[in-house]
Scaffold this active site. Sequence first.
Site, PDB file in Angstrom:
ATOM      1  N   ARG A  87      40.019  27.844  38.443  1.00 20.62           N
ATOM      2  CA  ARG A  87      39.618  29.255  38.385  1.00 20.62           C
ATOM      3  C   ARG A  87      40.556  30.140  37.559  1.00 20.62           C
ATOM      4  O   ARG A  87      40.534  31.365  37.678  1.00 20.62           O
ATOM      5  CB  ARG A  87      39.509  29.804  39.813  1.00 20.62           C
ATOM      6  CG  ARG A  87      38.203  29.404  40.443  1.00 20.62           C
ATOM      7  CD  ARG A  87      38.017  29.957  41.817  1.00 20.62           C
ATOM      8  NE  ARG A  87      38.294  31.372  41.958  1.00 20.62           N
ATOM      9  CZ  ARG A  87      37.523  32.348  41.497  1.00 20.62           C
ATOM     10  NH1 ARG A  87      36.406  32.073  40.853  1.00 20.62           N
ATOM     11  NH2 ARG A  87      37.857  33.612  41.685  1.00 20.62           N
ATOM     12  N   GLU A 136      42.994  31.302  40.688  1.00 13.66           N
ATOM     13  CA  GLU A 136      42.994  32.680  40.170  1.00 13.66           C
ATOM     14  C   GLU A 136      44.396  33.260  40.095  1.00 13.66           C
ATOM     15  O   GLU A 136      44.624  34.191  39.335  1.00 13.66           O
ATOM     16  CB  GLU A 136      42.052  33.578  40.980  1.00 13.66           C
ATOM     17  CG  GLU A 136      42.499  33.828  42.401  1.00 13.66           C
ATOM     18  CD  GLU A 136      41.488  34.654  43.199  1.00 13.66           C
ATOM     19  OE1 GLU A 136      40.291  34.373  43.107  1.00 13.66           O
ATOM     20  OE2 GLU A 136      41.917  35.584  43.897  1.00 13.66           O
ATOM     21  N   HIS A 152      40.566  32.746  50.384  1.00 14.70           N
ATOM     22  CA  HIS A 152      41.674  33.627  49.990  1.00 14.70           C
ATOM     23  C   HIS A 152      43.027  33.168  50.521  1.00 14.70           C
ATOM     24  O   HIS A 152      43.815  33.970  51.057  1.00 14.70           O
ATOM     25  CB  HIS A 152      41.375  35.084  50.371  1.00 14.70           C
ATOM     26  CG  HIS A 152      41.633  36.053  49.251  1.00 14.70           C
ATOM     27  ND1 HIS A 152      42.744  36.844  49.218  1.00 14.70           N
ATOM     28  CD2 HIS A 152      40.940  36.328  48.137  1.00 14.70           C
ATOM     29  CE1 HIS A 152      42.718  37.580  48.114  1.00 14.70           C
ATOM     30  NE2 HIS A 152      41.636  37.279  47.435  1.00 14.70           N
ATOM     31  N   TRP A 159      47.392  37.367  52.211  1.00 15.65           N
ATOM     32  CA  TRP A 159      46.192  38.217  52.179  1.00 15.65           C
ATOM     33  C   TRP A 159      45.087  37.533  51.423  1.00 15.65           C
ATOM     34  O   TRP A 159      45.319  36.898  50.420  1.00 15.65           O
ATOM     35  CB  TRP A 159      46.488  39.582  51.521  1.00 15.65           C
ATOM     36  CG  TRP A 159      45.218  40.364  51.393  1.00 15.65           C
ATOM     37  CD1 TRP A 159      44.523  40.988  52.387  1.00 15.65           C
ATOM     38  CD2 TRP A 159      44.475  40.599  50.189  1.00 15.65           C
ATOM     39  NE1 TRP A 159      43.400  41.566  51.889  1.00 15.65           N
ATOM     40  CE2 TRP A 159      43.336  41.337  50.547  1.00 15.65           C
ATOM     41  CE3 TRP A 159      44.648  40.219  48.860  1.00 15.65           C
ATOM     42  CZ2 TRP A 159      42.371  41.730  49.622  1.00 15.65           C
ATOM     43  CZ3 TRP A 159      43.713  40.593  47.918  1.00 15.65           C
ATOM     44  CH2 TRP A 159      42.576  41.352  48.310  1.00 15.65           C
ATOM     45  N   GLU A 203      36.702  28.392  47.962  1.00 18.35           N
ATOM     46  CA  GLU A 203      37.720  28.831  47.009  1.00 18.35           C
ATOM     47  C   GLU A 203      39.040  29.084  47.733  1.00 18.35           C
ATOM     48  O   GLU A 203      39.051  29.627  48.834  1.00 18.35           O
ATOM     49  CB  GLU A 203      37.188  30.117  46.365  1.00 18.35           C
ATOM     50  CG  GLU A 203      38.166  30.849  45.486  1.00 18.35           C
ATOM     51  CD  GLU A 203      37.537  32.145  44.962  1.00 18.35           C
ATOM     52  OE1 GLU A 203      36.295  32.260  44.938  1.00 18.35           O
ATOM     53  OE2 GLU A 203      38.303  33.044  44.600  1.00 18.35           O
ATOM     54  N   ASP A 260      34.975  32.458  49.534  1.00 18.98           N
ATOM     55  CA  ASP A 260      36.397  32.583  49.198  1.00 18.98           C
ATOM     56  C   ASP A 260      37.221  32.635  50.486  1.00 18.98           C
ATOM     57  O   ASP A 260      37.036  33.536  51.307  1.00 18.98           O
ATOM     58  CB  ASP A 260      36.604  33.871  48.380  1.00 18.98           C
ATOM     59  CG  ASP A 260      37.970  33.938  47.715  1.00 18.98           C
ATOM     60  OD1 ASP A 260      38.858  33.154  48.096  1.00 18.98           O
ATOM     61  OD2 ASP A 260      38.137  34.784  46.811  1.00 18.98           O
ATOM     62  N   TYR A 316      38.657  40.252  54.521  1.00 19.10           N
ATOM     63  CA  TYR A 316      38.678  40.248  53.066  1.00 19.10           C
ATOM     64  C   TYR A 316      37.253  40.191  52.483  1.00 19.10           C
ATOM     65  O   TYR A 316      36.394  39.491  53.014  1.00 19.10           O
ATOM     66  CB  TYR A 316      39.466  39.025  52.550  1.00 19.10           C
ATOM     67  CG  TYR A 316      39.142  38.718  51.114  1.00 19.10           C
ATOM     68  CD1 TYR A 316      39.721  39.464  50.094  1.00 19.10           C
ATOM     69  CD2 TYR A 316      38.193  37.758  50.779  1.00 19.10           C
ATOM     70  CE1 TYR A 316      39.374  39.237  48.777  1.00 19.10           C
ATOM     71  CE2 TYR A 316      37.846  37.518  49.464  1.00 19.10           C
ATOM     72  CZ  TYR A 316      38.434  38.268  48.465  1.00 19.10           C
ATOM     73  OH  TYR A 316      38.082  38.052  47.169  1.00 19.10           O
ATOM     74  N   ARG A 372      28.245  34.391  46.217  1.00 17.15           N
ATOM     75  CA  ARG A 372      29.399  34.232  47.108  1.00 17.15           C
ATOM     76  C   ARG A 372      29.146  35.067  48.352  1.00 17.15           C
ATOM     77  O   ARG A 372      28.711  36.219  48.240  1.00 17.15           O
ATOM     78  CB  ARG A 372      30.653  34.734  46.383  1.00 17.15           C
ATOM     79  CG  ARG A 372      31.933  34.605  47.177  1.00 17.15           C
ATOM     80  CD  ARG A 372      33.114  35.274  46.475  1.00 17.15           C
ATOM     81  NE  ARG A 372      33.426  36.554  47.104  1.00 17.15           N
ATOM     82  CZ  ARG A 372      34.630  37.137  47.092  1.00 17.15           C
ATOM     83  NH1 ARG A 372      35.645  36.573  46.455  1.00 17.15           N
ATOM     84  NH2 ARG A 372      34.829  38.301  47.674  1.00 17.15           N
ATOM     85  N   GLU A 426      32.614  33.735  37.704  1.00 12.46           N
ATOM     86  CA  GLU A 426      32.497  34.834  38.674  1.00 12.46           C
ATOM     87  C   GLU A 426      32.149  36.132  37.935  1.00 12.46           C
ATOM     88  O   GLU A 426      32.695  36.412  36.875  1.00 12.46           O
ATOM     89  CB  GLU A 426      33.836  35.011  39.417  1.00 12.46           C
ATOM     90  CG  GLU A 426      33.802  36.092  40.493  1.00 12.46           C
ATOM     91  CD  GLU A 426      35.125  36.218  41.248  1.00 12.46           C
ATOM     92  OE1 GLU A 426      36.175  35.818  40.707  1.00 12.46           O
ATOM     93  OE2 GLU A 426      35.098  36.716  42.384  1.00 12.46           O
TER      94      GLU A 426
HETATM   95  O1  EZ4 Z   1      41.332  39.279  45.580  1.00 10.86           O
HETATM   96  O2  EZ4 Z   1      41.007  39.954  42.104  1.00 10.86           O
HETATM   97  O3  EZ4 Z   1      37.658  35.748  43.869  1.00 10.86           O
HETATM   98  N1  EZ4 Z   1      38.048  36.860  43.802  1.00 10.86           N
HETATM   99  C1  EZ4 Z   1      39.138  37.334  44.406  1.00 10.86           C
HETATM  100  C2  EZ4 Z   1      39.501  38.757  44.122  1.00 10.86           C
HETATM  101  C3  EZ4 Z   1      41.002  39.003  44.252  1.00 10.86           C
HETATM  102  C4  EZ4 Z   1      41.393  40.182  43.415  1.00 10.86           C
HETATM  103  C5  EZ4 Z   1      42.899  40.441  43.490  1.00 10.86           C
HETATM  104  O4  EZ4 Z   1      43.252  41.444  42.597  1.00 10.86           O
HETATM  105  O5  EZ4 Z   1      39.777  36.634  45.153  1.00 10.86           O
HETATM  106  O6  EZ4 Z   1      38.788  39.609  45.000  1.00 10.86           O
HETATM  107 CO    CO Z   2      39.233  34.627  44.960  1.00  8.26          CO
END
Ligand code: EZ4
Ligand code: CO
Length: 404
Positions: free
Chosen positions: A285, A264, A214, A404, A238, A212, A159, A147, A341
């Site tokens: 996920r 997630e 996010h 976030w 992701e 990712d 991030y 990743r 992951e």
């Molecule tokens: O931000 O697990 O793919 N992994 C992620 C992680 C999440 C954290 C949040 O607690 O997106 O880094």
């Molecule tokens: Co993630």
Amino acid sequence: MEIAAADVIVTCPGRNYVTLRITTSDGTTGIGDATLNGRELAVVAYLREHVVPLLIGRDSGQINDIWQYLYRGAYWRRGPVTMTAIAAVDCALWDILGKRAGMPVHQLLGGKARDGVLIYGHASGQDVDELLEDVASYLDKGYQAVRVQAAVPGLDSTYGLHHPGTGATYEPADARLPTENRWHTPAYLDFAPEMMRAVRERFGYDFHLLHDVHHRLSPLEAAQLGRSLEPYRMFWIEDPTPAEDQEAFRTIRQHTTTPIAVGEVFNTIWDCQQLITNRLIDYIRTSVSHTGGISHLRKVFDLAALYGVRTGSHGAGDLSPVSFAAALQLDVTVPNFGIQEYMGHLEPASEVFRTNYEFRDGRMYPGDAPGLGVEIDEEAAAKYPYQPKYLPVNRLLDGTMHDW
Ligand code: EZ4
Ligand code: CO
């Protein structure tokens, strides 16, 4: 065998982990991960005050009934706190069953469909050059999937980056109160394809490339991103949009062939039902520790298998080694496994959690120890007391709160 005791252990070997330990009347113990990053003590209280009293005296082998008792019996359904607590109970009971049978949990689930599971690691950099060095280090270690995240030029925080100069694994929960990040979508949409081009130009196409987002884009922005990344043949992007809006994924799907992963932050099969049955995603996920444990995640994975969706469970460092061991036990058994992951854990964690899984040639092998194959050392855990820490928050350049 009757449940005689259940204890909640809170420890911070590098970061906070909450572990539920169930003990049966013959002295067998089983453990489950109950960590909910940034909201840890809510799950601790839920377990101690509202779950432990319900477990004492129950038959530890009645895993299905105990799951339903805690889920239906609460009346208030779903949600991360409830489902993390139920997951911890479920995993601990599978651990006990395995130990009593003298078998690893994957054997109890019907046996392995593969010996080891493909994992991906986290490479990052403060700029593209630093990212490329980090990718090289993962490929050198034998990773077949990586990743990539790098600082978006012009933004003072991004991030998913390792903290510069520390050499430590990326750890987002970094402060006593949430740090404030800034976000600007146009800068990101310009930068992301440049980053992927640099990675493919340097290392070629003979490994899987993941990224990712996010949860930060609108459906149309995500569609634009997916299109712009098509030449770089992503394994997935992701969480392109906020995960709770399942319908949004239809727009992304209509515009790009870049594979999509999400889940997630989901807690139950209901959260991903439409995404799976409408074939709007490629990878689901959801994790053992936030989605009701092995028993429930297995149902999610079976539903996904019907619709050609593969698994790609969350495995960040805030899911404890107990959670990771449980994930591997399930991953090796499911027909529609995709990838797992693996972010790893900080060094002190190996003092507290003794694991049996092994990394070889880009894959992780769960080992054959009875149960989940992971133990907690309570004395070591006590050396690392709980430290309140939050995940960051994110604002747009004009100060508006963003995802976030
Ligand atoms: O931000 O697990 O793919 N992994 C992620 C992680 C999440 C954290 C949040 O607690 O997106 O880094
Ligand atoms: Co993630």
